[in-house]
Design a protein around this motif. Sequence first.
Motif, PDB file in Angstrom:
ATOM      1  N   PHE A  65     -20.074   4.563  37.375  1.00  0.00           N
ATOM      2  CA  PHE A  65     -19.722   5.556  38.382  1.00  0.00           C
ATOM      3  C   PHE A  65     -18.710   6.766  37.309  1.00  0.00           C
ATOM      4  CE2 PHE A  65     -17.041   8.075  41.916  1.00  0.00           C
ATOM      5  CZ  PHE A  65     -17.584   8.810  42.324  1.00  0.00           C
ATOM      6  N   TYR A  66     -17.653   6.355  37.454  1.00  0.00           N
ATOM      7  CA  TYR A  66     -16.642   7.494  36.338  1.00  0.00           C
ATOM      8  C   TYR A  66     -16.901   8.030  35.317  1.00  0.00           C
ATOM      9  CZ  TYR A  66     -14.861   3.771  33.105  1.00  0.00           C
ATOM     10  OH  TYR A  66     -14.393   2.395  32.572  1.00  0.00           O
ATOM     11  N   SER A  67     -18.066   7.234  34.470  1.00  0.00           N
ATOM     12  CA  SER A  67     -18.929   7.805  33.319  1.00  0.00           C
ATOM     13  C   SER A  67     -19.673   8.687  33.188  1.00  0.00           C
ATOM     14  CB  SER A  67     -19.616   6.423  32.945  1.00  0.00           C
ATOM     15  OG  SER A  67     -18.426   5.470  31.797  1.00  0.00           O
ATOM     16  N   PHE A  68     -20.676   8.578  34.395  1.00  0.00           N
ATOM     17  CA  PHE A  68     -21.910   9.693  34.866  1.00  0.00           C
ATOM     18  C   PHE A  68     -20.806  10.836  35.619  1.00  0.00           C
ATOM     19  CE2 PHE A  68     -24.143   6.824  33.299  1.00  0.00           C
ATOM     20  CZ  PHE A  68     -25.453   7.320  32.580  1.00  0.00           C
ATOM     21  N   ARG A  69     -19.433  10.401  36.446  1.00  0.00           N
ATOM     22  CA  ARG A  69     -18.799  11.024  36.776  1.00  0.00           C
ATOM     23  C   ARG A  69     -17.924  12.198  35.588  1.00  0.00           C
ATOM     24  NH1 ARG A  69     -13.106  12.116  37.690  1.00  0.00           N
ATOM     25  NH2 ARG A  69     -12.556  13.364  39.397  1.00  0.00           N
ATOM     26  N   LEU A  70     -17.909  12.142  34.835  1.00  0.00           N
ATOM     27  CA  LEU A  70     -17.198  12.533  33.654  1.00  0.00           C
ATOM     28  C   LEU A  70     -18.697  13.343  33.352  1.00  0.00           C
ATOM     29  CD1 LEU A  70     -15.475  13.738  31.003  1.00  0.00           C
ATOM     30  CD2 LEU A  70     -15.929  10.975  30.173  1.00  0.00           C
ATOM     31  N   ILE A  71     -19.955  12.515  33.151  1.00  0.00           N
ATOM     32  CA  ILE A  71     -20.967  13.392  32.498  1.00  0.00           C
ATOM     33  C   ILE A  71     -20.971  14.666  33.787  1.00  0.00           C
ATOM     34  CG2 ILE A  71     -23.678  13.852  31.680  1.00  0.00           C
ATOM     35  CD1 ILE A  71     -22.951  10.553  30.279  1.00  0.00           C
ATOM     36  N   SER A  72     -20.961  14.431  34.461  1.00  0.00           N
ATOM     37  CA  SER A  72     -21.717  15.188  35.667  1.00  0.00           C
ATOM     38  C   SER A  72     -20.728  16.133  35.572  1.00  0.00           C
ATOM     39  CB  SER A  72     -21.574  15.183  36.770  1.00  0.00           C
ATOM     40  OG  SER A  72     -23.155  14.062  36.872  1.00  0.00           O
ATOM     41  N   LEU A  73     -18.928  16.468  35.849  1.00  0.00           N
ATOM     42  CA  LEU A  73     -18.088  17.347  35.966  1.00  0.00           C
ATOM     43  C   LEU A  73     -17.901  18.060  34.556  1.00  0.00           C
ATOM     44  CD1 LEU A  73     -15.159  15.943  37.490  1.00  0.00           C
ATOM     45  CD2 LEU A  73     -17.189  17.072  38.395  1.00  0.00           C
ATOM     46  N   VAL A  74     -18.623  17.617  33.146  1.00  0.00           N
ATOM     47  CA  VAL A  74     -18.218  18.515  31.959  1.00  0.00           C
ATOM     48  C   VAL A  74     -19.289  19.284  31.823  1.00  0.00           C
ATOM     49  CG1 VAL A  74     -17.436  17.995  29.361  1.00  0.00           C
ATOM     50  CG2 VAL A  74     -16.141  16.381  31.037  1.00  0.00           C
ATOM     51  N   PHE A  75     -20.423  18.528  31.726  1.00  0.00           N
ATOM     52  CA  PHE A  75     -21.476  18.563  31.948  1.00  0.00           C
ATOM     53  C   PHE A  75     -22.801  19.206  32.618  1.00  0.00           C
ATOM     54  CE2 PHE A  75     -20.261  15.555  28.257  1.00  0.00           C
ATOM     55  CZ  PHE A  75     -20.036  16.867  27.169  1.00  0.00           C
ATOM     56  N   LEU A  76     -22.673  19.135  33.458  1.00  0.00           N
ATOM     57  CA  LEU A  76     -23.888  19.365  34.367  1.00  0.00           C
ATOM     58  C   LEU A  76     -23.788  20.052  35.206  1.00  0.00           C
ATOM     59  CD1 LEU A  76     -25.011  15.813  34.007  1.00  0.00           C
ATOM     60  CD2 LEU A  76     -25.854  17.920  32.952  1.00  0.00           C
ATOM     61  N   THR A  77     -22.164  20.471  35.742  1.00  0.00           N
ATOM     62  CA  THR A  77     -22.252  20.658  37.285  1.00  0.00           C
ATOM     63  C   THR A  77     -21.668  22.466  36.403  1.00  0.00           C
ATOM     64  OG1 THR A  77     -19.585  20.690  36.313  1.00  0.00           O
ATOM     65  CG2 THR A  77     -20.410  19.052  38.451  1.00  0.00           C
ATOM     66  N   THR A  78     -21.548  23.625  37.455  1.00  0.00           N
ATOM     67  CA  THR A  78     -21.178  25.160  37.204  1.00  0.00           C
ATOM     68  C   THR A  78     -20.636  24.772  36.228  1.00  0.00           C
ATOM     69  OG1 THR A  78     -21.999  24.845  39.937  1.00  0.00           O
ATOM     70  CG2 THR A  78     -20.700  27.054  38.591  1.00  0.00           C
ATOM     71  N   PRO A  79     -19.998  25.829  36.048  1.00  0.00           N
ATOM     72  CA  PRO A  79     -19.021  25.843  34.980  1.00  0.00           C
ATOM     73  C   PRO A  79     -17.305  26.811  35.744  1.00  0.00           C
ATOM     74  CG  PRO A  79     -20.733  26.943  34.250  1.00  0.00           C
ATOM     75  CD  PRO A  79     -20.913  26.868  35.748  1.00  0.00           C
ATOM     76  N   GLN A  80     -17.086  25.780  35.369  1.00  0.00           N
ATOM     77  CA  GLN A  80     -15.150  26.493  36.448  1.00  0.00           C
ATOM     78  C   GLN A  80     -14.527  27.069  35.377  1.00  0.00           C
ATOM     79  OE1 GLN A  80     -15.175  25.299  39.735  1.00  0.00           O
ATOM     80  NE2 GLN A  80     -17.340  24.720  39.505  1.00  0.00           N
ATOM     81  N   GLY A  81     -14.636  26.843  34.180  1.00  0.00           N
ATOM     82  CA  GLY A  81     -13.510  27.798  33.024  1.00  0.00           C
ATOM     83  C   GLY A  81     -13.501  28.740  32.908  1.00  0.00           C
ATOM     84  N   ASN A  82     -12.715  29.710  32.386  1.00  0.00           N
ATOM     85  CA  ASN A  82     -13.059  31.318  32.006  1.00  0.00           C
ATOM     86  C   ASN A  82     -13.938  31.464  31.706  1.00  0.00           C
ATOM     87  OD1 ASN A  82     -11.057  30.469  29.732  1.00  0.00           O
ATOM     88  ND2 ASN A  82      -9.367  30.476  30.418  1.00  0.00           N
ATOM     89  N   LYS A  83     -14.118  32.866  30.729  1.00  0.00           N
ATOM     90  CA  LYS A  83     -15.088  32.996  29.821  1.00  0.00           C
ATOM     91  C   LYS A  83     -14.612  32.473  28.087  1.00  0.00           C
ATOM     92  CE  LYS A  83     -18.244  37.034  28.460  1.00  0.00           C
ATOM     93  NZ  LYS A  83     -18.411  38.063  28.834  1.00  0.00           N
ATOM     94  N   GLU A  84     -12.986  33.103  28.385  1.00  0.00           N
ATOM     95  CA  GLU A  84     -13.087  33.162  26.895  1.00  0.00           C
ATOM     96  C   GLU A  84     -13.316  31.020  26.489  1.00  0.00           C
ATOM     97  OE1 GLU A  84     -11.641  34.374  28.913  1.00  0.00           O
ATOM     98  OE2 GLU A  84     -11.320  36.250  28.226  1.00  0.00           O
ATOM     99  N   SER A  85     -13.047  30.474  27.275  1.00  0.00           N
ATOM    100  CA  SER A  85     -12.638  29.037  27.219  1.00  0.00           C
ATOM    101  C   SER A  85     -14.314  28.383  26.663  1.00  0.00           C
ATOM    102  CB  SER A  85     -12.580  28.554  27.959  1.00  0.00           C
ATOM    103  OG  SER A  85     -11.259  28.541  28.235  1.00  0.00           O
ATOM    104  N   TYR A  86     -15.178  29.527  27.034  1.00  0.00           N
ATOM    105  CA  TYR A  86     -16.545  29.257  26.624  1.00  0.00           C
ATOM    106  C   TYR A  86     -16.897  29.070  25.525  1.00  0.00           C
ATOM    107  CZ  TYR A  86     -17.167  26.932  31.184  1.00  0.00           C
ATOM    108  OH  TYR A  86     -17.511  25.335  32.703  1.00  0.00           O
TER     109      TYR A  86
END
Length: 370
Positions: A65-86
């Motif tokens: 659960f927590y392994s794929f939670r990490l993959i979902s939040l970091v790689f798959l979900t909607t971008p949450q950061g600012n433009k410069e970070s990406y």
Amino acid sequence: MGGLIKFLPFTYSVMLTGSLSLLATPFLTGFYSKDLILELAFGQYSFSGMYAYILGSITAGITAFYSFRLISLVFLTTPQGNKESYLNSHESKLAVIVPLLILAIFSIFFGFIFSDLFVGLGTDFWANSVFTHPNNLSLVEAEFSLNPIIKLLPAILSFSGAALAIYLYHIQPILLMNFKFNWNGNENYYAYNYSNSLAAFTNRRDKNSLSGLSFDRLTGDQRVNSININYRGIGKSLYTFLNGKYFFDTIYNQYFITNGFKLGYTISKEIDRGAIELLGPYGLSNYFKNTGKNLANLDTGIITTYSLYITLGLLALLFLVFAPLFFNNFGNLAFNYNTSAPGAYLDEFRLFIIYFASALCVLSQANKKE
């Protein structure tokens, strides 16, 4: 951050491979080690083995659960950061990529190729370097006598945990937000706006641009009213408990750290500053200094005062001379009264009479001089 799969494809690939191996996916390396350990524990047919099997199976589900939670939040979900970070996101250097690639390849092929050599039935690879007591040999039971449900249960829990993480954090994140803010069934404006933003991000035409990503921000009054209405109940309590890490830090700080600080303050105040200052060099120097001042104050320059000092000195001298004999004999008074001849009680007071008469003589002579 979210949405990093397009910026870090290699990192996503190796992390997904490692997570699948950790998940004990069939034919990956983790499958040949993790499941075998749990099967060997169950094959002991003991309470400790059963406990280890159940706890390990539940832990396998939580790990997935927590392994794929990490993959979902970091790689798959909607971008949450600012433009410069990406825009500044990029793959690591070759010194990092090569070890990750080797580990990913080993996670895929190593267990399938070398499992029989290392942990296979009847292998003598370890020879005498690893000794296993005959009472602990349960590999045959683990391989051939266990129920298929027992063998498949860790894998089922692992895949269930992974699927639940992807569903909650990637497919339907609105459920977690509604559970957090809206347990009582009322409409939650923040979750609704987040859902609209997620739909807008999904339907964007230009996938390489971040200009279409926006959230519908609420006014201060709307946000406060929404939280006051919905942020209560069991959802809030459960979220607070989990988000607070089971309040472990609060308990630890309240009962251990705070008491430790109090103990340290007491030691510093009472022992370091108290005992050392009173009994140490600082305290002794102050004591002798004050004693000297008090003795200096006795020098008044008056004759009668000096006579009093002389009289007190003579009395003290007489007491020092006769006190040991008096107290030694007086301590045996009751014993002598019961065991000695008649009149022994009066004999014991001779020294006391002598001492009293000497004191009267000294006092009378002092009064005559005055």
